[in-house]
Design a protein around this motif. Structure first.
Motif, PDB file in Angstrom:
ATOM      1  N   MET A   1     109.786 124.900  74.950  1.00  0.00           N
ATOM      2  CA  MET A   1     110.513 125.499  73.822  1.00  0.00           C
ATOM      3  C   MET A   1     110.169 124.735  72.548  1.00  0.00           C
ATOM      4  SD  MET A   1     113.615 127.544  74.751  1.00  0.00           S
ATOM      5  CE  MET A   1     113.853 128.372  76.293  1.00  0.00           C
ATOM      6  N   LYS A   2     110.450 125.378  71.451  1.00  0.00           N
ATOM      7  CA  LYS A   2     110.032 124.841  70.158  1.00  0.00           C
ATOM      8  C   LYS A   2     111.210 124.788  69.208  1.00  0.00           C
ATOM      9  CE  LYS A   2     105.568 126.301  68.506  1.00  0.00           C
ATOM     10  NZ  LYS A   2     104.825 127.439  68.037  1.00  0.00           N
ATOM     11  N   SER A   3     111.219 123.796  68.353  1.00  0.00           N
ATOM     12  CA  SER A   3     112.222 123.788  67.285  1.00  0.00           C
ATOM     13  C   SER A   3     111.859 124.883  66.285  1.00  0.00           C
ATOM     14  CB  SER A   3     112.193 122.434  66.583  1.00  0.00           C
ATOM     15  OG  SER A   3     112.854 122.532  65.345  1.00  0.00           O
ATOM     16  N   PRO A   4     112.845 125.603  65.723  1.00  0.00           N
ATOM     17  CA  PRO A   4     112.513 126.598  64.693  1.00  0.00           C
ATOM     18  C   PRO A   4     111.678 125.989  63.563  1.00  0.00           C
ATOM     19  CG  PRO A   4     114.800 126.834  65.350  1.00  0.00           C
ATOM     20  CD  PRO A   4     114.278 125.614  66.058  1.00  0.00           C
ATOM     21  N   GLU A   5     111.867 124.728  63.306  1.00  0.00           N
ATOM     22  CA  GLU A   5     111.115 124.041  62.248  1.00  0.00           C
ATOM     23  C   GLU A   5     109.609 124.132  62.469  1.00  0.00           C
ATOM     24  OE1 GLU A   5     112.140 119.907  61.948  1.00  0.00           O
ATOM     25  OE2 GLU A   5     111.372 119.778  59.906  1.00  0.00           O
ATOM     26  N   LYS A   6     109.208 124.169  63.755  1.00  0.00           N
ATOM     27  CA  LYS A   6     107.771 124.196  64.076  1.00  0.00           C
ATOM     28  C   LYS A   6     107.238 125.619  64.193  1.00  0.00           C
ATOM     29  CE  LYS A   6     107.326 119.676  65.399  1.00  0.00           C
ATOM     30  NZ  LYS A   6     107.493 118.908  64.226  1.00  0.00           N
ATOM     31  N   MET A   7     108.073 126.603  64.026  1.00  0.00           N
ATOM     32  CA  MET A   7     107.627 127.999  64.172  1.00  0.00           C
ATOM     33  C   MET A   7     106.972 128.480  62.876  1.00  0.00           C
ATOM     34  SD  MET A   7     110.932 129.602  66.053  1.00  0.00           S
ATOM     35  CE  MET A   7     111.173 129.441  67.810  1.00  0.00           C
ATOM     36  N   GLY A   8     106.056 129.407  63.014  1.00  0.00           N
ATOM     37  CA  GLY A   8     105.372 129.948  61.835  1.00  0.00           C
ATOM     38  C   GLY A   8     106.262 130.865  61.018  1.00  0.00           C
ATOM     39  N   THR A   9     107.282 131.454  61.673  1.00  0.00           N
ATOM     40  CA  THR A   9     108.152 132.416  60.980  1.00  0.00           C
ATOM     41  C   THR A   9     109.588 132.235  61.453  1.00  0.00           C
ATOM     42  OG1 THR A   9     106.387 134.077  60.894  1.00  0.00           O
ATOM     43  CG2 THR A   9     108.611 134.900  60.624  1.00  0.00           C
ATOM     44  N   ILE A  10     110.520 132.384  60.526  1.00  0.00           N
ATOM     45  CA  ILE A  10     111.923 132.562  60.915  1.00  0.00           C
ATOM     46  C   ILE A  10     112.363 133.894  60.317  1.00  0.00           C
ATOM     47  CG2 ILE A  10     114.289 131.697  60.706  1.00  0.00           C
ATOM     48  CD1 ILE A  10     113.163 128.856  60.695  1.00  0.00           C
ATOM     49  N   GLN A  11     112.937 134.734  61.152  1.00  0.00           N
ATOM     50  CA  GLN A  11     113.287 136.088  60.710  1.00  0.00           C
ATOM     51  C   GLN A  11     114.718 136.166  60.189  1.00  0.00           C
ATOM     52  OE1 GLN A  11     111.046 138.268  60.571  1.00  0.00           O
ATOM     53  NE2 GLN A  11     109.631 138.051  62.294  1.00  0.00           N
ATOM     54  N   ILE A  12     114.902 137.009  59.182  1.00  0.00           N
ATOM     55  CA  ILE A  12     116.259 137.408  58.801  1.00  0.00           C
ATOM     56  C   ILE A  12     116.378 138.878  59.194  1.00  0.00           C
ATOM     57  CG2 ILE A  12     117.928 137.644  56.931  1.00  0.00           C
ATOM     58  CD1 ILE A  12     116.413 135.514  55.390  1.00  0.00           C
ATOM     59  N   GLU A  13     117.319 139.143  60.097  1.00  0.00           N
ATOM     60  CA  GLU A  13     117.453 140.498  60.649  1.00  0.00           C
ATOM     61  C   GLU A  13     118.466 141.260  59.797  1.00  0.00           C
ATOM     62  OE1 GLU A  13     116.182 140.995  64.059  1.00  0.00           O
ATOM     63  OE2 GLU A  13     115.493 138.938  64.288  1.00  0.00           O
ATOM     64  N   VAL A  14     117.983 142.195  58.994  1.00  0.00           N
ATOM     65  CA  VAL A  14     118.897 142.841  58.051  1.00  0.00           C
ATOM     66  C   VAL A  14     119.551 144.099  58.636  1.00  0.00           C
ATOM     67  CG1 VAL A  14     117.760 141.843  56.040  1.00  0.00           C
ATOM     68  CG2 VAL A  14     117.062 144.104  56.829  1.00  0.00           C
ATOM     69  N   THR A  15     119.031 144.588  59.737  1.00  0.00           N
ATOM     70  CA  THR A  15     119.674 145.704  60.461  1.00  0.00           C
ATOM     71  C   THR A  15     119.047 145.815  61.852  1.00  0.00           C
ATOM     72  OG1 THR A  15     120.127 148.090  60.475  1.00  0.00           O
ATOM     73  CG2 THR A  15     118.030 147.426  59.547  1.00  0.00           C
ATOM     74  N   ASN A  16     119.744 146.465  62.771  1.00  0.00           N
ATOM     75  CA  ASN A  16     119.082 146.814  64.035  1.00  0.00           C
ATOM     76  C   ASN A  16     118.967 148.331  64.165  1.00  0.00           C
ATOM     77  OD1 ASN A  16     121.714 147.399  64.558  1.00  0.00           O
ATOM     78  ND2 ASN A  16     121.869 146.201  66.444  1.00  0.00           N
ATOM     79  N   SER A  17     119.158 149.012  63.044  1.00  0.00           N
ATOM     80  CA  SER A  17     118.902 150.445  63.025  1.00  0.00           C
ATOM     81  C   SER A  17     117.399 150.644  62.848  1.00  0.00           C
ATOM     82  CB  SER A  17     119.670 151.045  61.839  1.00  0.00           C
ATOM     83  OG  SER A  17     119.380 152.408  61.733  1.00  0.00           O
ATOM     84  N   CYS A  18     116.850 151.612  63.537  1.00  0.00           N
ATOM     85  CA  CYS A  18     115.401 151.797  63.458  1.00  0.00           C
ATOM     86  C   CYS A  18     115.055 153.283  63.451  1.00  0.00           C
ATOM     87  CB  CYS A  18     114.723 151.094  64.637  1.00  0.00           C
ATOM     88  SG  CYS A  18     112.942 150.931  64.401  1.00  0.00           S
ATOM     89  N   LEU A  19     113.814 153.564  63.094  1.00  0.00           N
ATOM     90  CA  LEU A  19     113.353 154.958  63.116  1.00  0.00           C
ATOM     91  C   LEU A  19     112.851 155.326  64.499  1.00  0.00           C
ATOM     92  CD1 LEU A  19     111.335 154.598  59.817  1.00  0.00           C
ATOM     93  CD2 LEU A  19     113.499 155.804  60.089  1.00  0.00           C
ATOM     94  N   ARG A  20     112.667 154.306  65.335  1.00  0.00           N
ATOM     95  CA  ARG A  20     112.106 154.560  66.648  1.00  0.00           C
ATOM     96  C   ARG A  20     112.982 153.929  67.742  1.00  0.00           C
ATOM     97  NH1 ARG A  20     107.438 156.681  65.733  1.00  0.00           N
ATOM     98  NH2 ARG A  20     106.888 156.625  67.914  1.00  0.00           N
ATOM     99  N   ASN A  21     112.634 154.216  68.970  1.00  0.00           N
ATOM    100  CA  ASN A  21     113.337 153.619  70.115  1.00  0.00           C
ATOM    101  C   ASN A  21     112.299 153.143  71.124  1.00  0.00           C
ATOM    102  OD1 ASN A  21     116.277 154.157  69.662  1.00  0.00           O
ATOM    103  ND2 ASN A  21     115.542 156.258  69.512  1.00  0.00           N
ATOM    104  N   CYS A  22     111.393 152.291  70.680  1.00  0.00           N
ATOM    105  CA  CYS A  22     110.269 151.881  71.531  1.00  0.00           C
ATOM    106  C   CYS A  22     110.738 151.312  72.875  1.00  0.00           C
ATOM    107  CB  CYS A  22     109.443 150.812  70.839  1.00  0.00           C
ATOM    108  SG  CYS A  22     108.810 151.326  69.245  1.00  0.00           S
ATOM    109  N   SER A  23     109.883 151.457  73.863  1.00  0.00           N
ATOM    110  CA  SER A  23     110.199 150.907  75.188  1.00  0.00           C
ATOM    111  C   SER A  23     110.422 149.410  75.089  1.00  0.00           C
ATOM    112  CB  SER A  23     109.024 151.121  76.151  1.00  0.00           C
ATOM    113  OG  SER A  23     108.600 152.447  76.142  1.00  0.00           O
ATOM    114  N   ASN A  24     111.423 148.932  75.795  1.00  0.00           N
ATOM    115  CA  ASN A  24     111.680 147.496  75.921  1.00  0.00           C
ATOM    116  C   ASN A  24     111.626 146.770  74.582  1.00  0.00           C
ATOM    117  OD1 ASN A  24     111.833 147.886  78.712  1.00  0.00           O
ATOM    118  ND2 ASN A  24     109.642 147.557  78.969  1.00  0.00           N
TER     119      ASN A  24
END
Ligand code: SF4
Ligand code: SF4
Length: 455
Positions: A1-24
C-alpha cells in the motif's frame, strides 16, 4: 500500500451521478438509489486540504460536469492551484481530437490539475474553461470494449484466509497505482474504499483537513475494513465495461437486491458462483494488458460527432454569400445575431466560402472561447458561450470590433483562407514531428538496452 502523498493523483469526487452505468464501475454507478453532489464549500475545503501536495488534484465523478457548481469549482481549483504545466488546448481547430488527446491531454507529467470525464452536454458547454484549466484529462467515452474487474466479491466468500489475504490486500493494484480521494463524507486512502463507504452508507472518511494525505499505510486503520468488501486485490472475473453489467458475490447480492437502483431493476447483476473458486482461472496481467486497454482511453469518432463538434451553426449572410450546405447550418438575421439570439455557434460570411470549409466547420473541434476568423473578416466563427462575450449585450458583427472583446491568445486567424488546407497541412507536419519523436525514443531505447542500461 502507498501513502496518498506518494500517489500521482488525489481525486475530489464531486458527484457519483453519471451518464453511464459501466460494468463493475469503481464508483458503483448503477447500484445507488440516490446520488450525491458535493457542494462548493466542501469542494473548497477539499482543494485547500491538498495545499503542498505535489501531484495532480483530479476532479472526478461519476461524471463531474453534472455537478451544477462544476464551473465555479474548476475556477476555484485553478486559482488555488495555479502552478504546474499549462493547459494545451490549441486555439487552432482540432480535426483529429483522438490524436490530440493522446499527444497532449493524456500526458500527466508536470500537471497539477486533472479532469476525468466521460463527456456529455455539460462537458461541451464548459469546454473553454476546461481547456483553460486542465493540462491533464482522462477522457473516456466507455463505448469501447475494456475489461473491468469485478469489485464486489469479498475474499471471505472465496475462502481466502487471513494470512494470504493481508499479503494480497497490501499489493492491491488499485491502491498502488491509482488514487486516494475525497468525497463529501471525508478523505480516504483509496478511491474504491471511498466509493464503498458511499455504497454501503459507511461512517465516512478522515476529516478533510490540511495534510490528511500524509498518512502512511500504518495509519490507514479502520478504513482498511472496506477492503473486506472488495475484490480488486483478487483474481476474479472481468466484464467488458460497455456491457453495463456487474458481477457480485451472493453475500453482496443479499445486501443490494432490494435496492431501487438501475442495475438491480434492470437485471444487470450476476451472482458469482464461488463454489470451487480457482484463482488460476482468472489470473490477469495488468502490466501487459491494463485495466483500460489502449482503445479504451480513446474516444470513439461517434463521441466527437455527438459531443464535441459544433452542434448548431447559425449563419449570417452578407453581400450575396450563400448558405453552406450541411445539416447544422441555418440562416438567421443580423438583428438576431446582434441580440445573441442563437444557441451555439455563429458563422458570419461576407462573400463566398467553399463547401470544404462548411464540411470542416461541422467536423472539427473548436474552442468556444476563441474568435476564429479568416480573410480579414470574410468569415467569422464564434460561440455564444465564449467568456469574452459574457458581458456583451449587443454583439458586433464586424471583425475589428470583435477583436477588441477577445484577448489576443483567444483569436485565431485562419490564415490564407476560407478553406482548411493550411490546417490540414499543419496536422501533417505535426504527425511527421510525432513520427520523428517516436523513432528517436525507439532508437534511444535500443541503444540503452545495448549498453545494458535498460532491460
Ligand atoms: S463512466 Fe462508467 S466507469 Fe466512469 S464513473 Fe461513469 S459508469 Fe463508472
Ligand atoms: S482492496 Fe479495494 S478498497 Fe482495498 S485498497 Fe484495494 S481497491 Fe481499495
Amino acid at each position: 500500500m502507498k501513502s496518498p502523498e506518494k500517489m500521482g493523483t488525489i481525486q475530489i469526487e464531486v458527484t457519483n451521478s453519471c451518464l453511464r452505468n459501466c460494468s463493475n464501475c469503481t464508483r458503483f454507478c448503477g447500484l445507488h438509489e440516490k446520488h450525491f453532489m458535493m457542494n462548493m464549500e466542501q469542494f473548497k475545503k477539499a482543494v485547500d486540504s491538498l495545499a503542498g501536495y505535489d501531484g495532480i488534484v483530479g476532479v472526478m465523478g461519476g461524471e463531474p460536469t453534472l455537478n451544477p457548481d462544476f464551473p465555479e469549482m474548476i475556477r476555484y481549483l485553478h486559482k488555488a492551484r495555479p502552478s504546474g504545466k499549462k493547459s494545451a488546448f490549441p486555439v487552432a481547430p482540432v480535426r483529429d481530437f483522438d490524436r490530440f488527446l493522446k499527444d497532449r491531454w493524456n500526458n500527466a507529467v508536470g500537471a497539477k490539475r486533472g479532469l476525468w470525464s466521460t463527456f456529455g452536454k455539460k462537458y461541451y458547454e464548459n469546454l473553454e474553461a476546461i481547456a483553460d484549466i486542465f493540462p491533464y484529462q482522462c477522457l473516456n467515452d466507455h463505448q469501447n470494449a475494456s475489461m473491468h474487474q469485478a469489485l464486489l466479491i469479498p475474499r471471505k466468500e472465496l475462502g481466502i484466509g487471513d494470512e494470504e489475504w493481508i499479503k494480497l490486500r497490501d499489493k492491491c493494484w488499485i491502491q498502488n497505482e491509482w488514487s486516494a480521494s475525497i468525497t463529501p463524507k471525508g478523505a480516504f486512502f483509496c478511491e474504491v474504499a471511498a466509493a464503498l463507504d458511499m455504497l454501503f452508507d459507511g461512517p465516512g472518511g478522515w476529516p478533510v483537513e490540511p495534510g490528511w494525505w500524509k498518512r502512511k499505510p500504518e495509519d490507514f486503520g479502520d478504513q482498511l475494513k472496506w477492503c473486506e468488501y472488495c475484490s480488486a486485490a483478487l483474481d476474479v472475473p472481468r466484464i467488458s465495461g460497455d456491457k453495463e453489467c456487474d458481477m457480485v458475490s451472493a453475500g453482496i447480492w443479499e445486501k443490494i437486491k432490494e435496492r431501487n437502483a438501475w442495475k438491480v431493476r434492470n437485471n444487470r447483476c450476476t451472482v458469482f458462483d464461488a463454489s470451487g473458486y480457482d484463482p488460476e482461472k482468472y489470473k490477469y496481467d495488468y502490466t501487459n494488458e491494463p485495466y483500460l486497454p489502449n482503445q479504451d482511453i480513446r474516444i470513439s469518432k461517434d463521441t466527437c460527432m455527438r459531443f464535441l463538434y459544433p452542434r448548431d451553426i447559425a449563419v449570417v449572410l452578407k453581400n450575396g454569400a450563400a448558405l453552406p450546405q450541411g445539416e447544422k447550418f441555418h440562416q438567421i438575421s443580423e438583428e438576431d445575431a446582434a441580440g445573441l439570439d442563437f444557441s451555439d455557434w455563429l458563422l458570419v460570411i461576407d462573400g463566398d466560402i467553399s463547401d470544404i470549409t462548411a464540411e470542416f466547420l461541422e467536423h472539427a473541434v473548436f474552442n468556444p472561447g476563441v474568435l476564429y476568423f479568416a480573410g480579414r473578416g470574410r468569415l467569422i466563427f464564434i460561440n455564444k458561450r465564449a467568456s469574452a462575450l459574457a458581458q456583451c449585450k449587443k454583439l458586433p458583427l464586424e471583425l475589428d470590433l470583435l477583436t477588441k472583446l477577445y484577448p489576443g491568445a483567444k483569436r485565431y486567424n485562419w490564415k490564407n483562407h476560407l478553406t482548411p488546407d493550411s490546417i490540414l497541412f499543419s496536422e501533417k507536419i505535426a504527425a511527421l514531428k510525432r513520427h520523428i519523436q517516436d523513432c528517436w525514443r525507439y532508437r534511444s531505447g535500443l541503444l540503452l538496452k545495448k549498453l545494458g542500461l535498460k532491460k
